[in-house]
Design a protein around this motif. Sequence first.
Motif, PDB file in Angstrom:
ATOM      1  N   ASP A   9     -39.035 -21.488 -27.446  1.00 38.55           N
ATOM      2  CA  ASP A   9     -37.667 -21.069 -27.163  1.00 38.55           C
ATOM      3  C   ASP A   9     -36.775 -21.297 -28.381  1.00 38.55           C
ATOM      4  O   ASP A   9     -35.939 -20.462 -28.725  1.00 38.55           O
ATOM      5  CB  ASP A   9     -37.150 -21.849 -25.957  1.00 38.55           C
ATOM      6  N   TYR A  60     -28.763 -23.925 -19.726  1.00 39.38           N
ATOM      7  CA  TYR A  60     -29.983 -24.462 -19.134  1.00 39.38           C
ATOM      8  C   TYR A  60     -29.678 -25.743 -18.349  1.00 39.38           C
ATOM      9  O   TYR A  60     -30.261 -25.983 -17.303  1.00 39.38           O
ATOM     10  CB  TYR A  60     -31.021 -24.777 -20.205  1.00 39.38           C
ATOM     11  N   ILE A  65     -32.875 -25.758 -15.980  1.00 42.79           N
ATOM     12  CA  ILE A  65     -34.104 -25.265 -16.621  1.00 42.79           C
ATOM     13  C   ILE A  65     -34.432 -26.141 -17.823  1.00 42.79           C
ATOM     14  O   ILE A  65     -33.542 -26.537 -18.573  1.00 42.79           O
ATOM     15  CB  ILE A  65     -33.921 -23.797 -17.082  1.00 42.79           C
ATOM     16  N   LYS A  66     -35.713 -26.430 -18.003  1.00 40.91           N
ATOM     17  CA  LYS A  66     -36.210 -27.123 -19.201  1.00 40.91           C
ATOM     18  C   LYS A  66     -37.406 -26.345 -19.713  1.00 40.91           C
ATOM     19  O   LYS A  66     -38.336 -26.078 -18.966  1.00 40.91           O
ATOM     20  CB  LYS A  66     -36.640 -28.551 -18.886  1.00 40.91           C
ATOM     21  N   THR A  67     -37.379 -25.967 -20.983  1.00 42.90           N
ATOM     22  CA  THR A  67     -38.523 -25.283 -21.568  1.00 42.90           C
ATOM     23  C   THR A  67     -39.321 -26.192 -22.486  1.00 42.90           C
ATOM     24  O   THR A  67     -40.263 -25.742 -23.128  1.00 42.90           O
ATOM     25  CB  THR A  67     -38.060 -24.025 -22.356  1.00 42.90           C
ATOM     26  N   CYS A  68     -38.947 -27.461 -22.534  1.00 43.78           N
ATOM     27  CA  CYS A  68     -39.706 -28.422 -23.349  1.00 43.78           C
ATOM     28  C   CYS A  68     -40.613 -29.239 -22.446  1.00 43.78           C
ATOM     29  O   CYS A  68     -40.406 -29.331 -21.243  1.00 43.78           O
ATOM     30  CB  CYS A  68     -38.769 -29.323 -24.142  1.00 43.78           C
TER      31      CYS A  68
END
Length: 70
Positions: A9, A60, A65-68
Amino acid sequence: MTVNVGTIDRVLRAVLGVVLLYLAFASGLPLFDGAVFKYGAAIVGVVMLVVAAVRVCPLYAIIGIKTCRT
């Protein structure tokens, strides 16, 4: 604030930010001759680069939301 932007991301945001800044100031496309598109793209590009640098996206955080991974 906690980190919520992952590596992929982060890279995509950095690339998008650089592309938007290029389109706004160096592309010479007629669409970006007007102030609205030129400065709109510049603002969005800078925001994308800042979020990529600090790895924290306020939107986020609001949505959850967390993309890590951590």
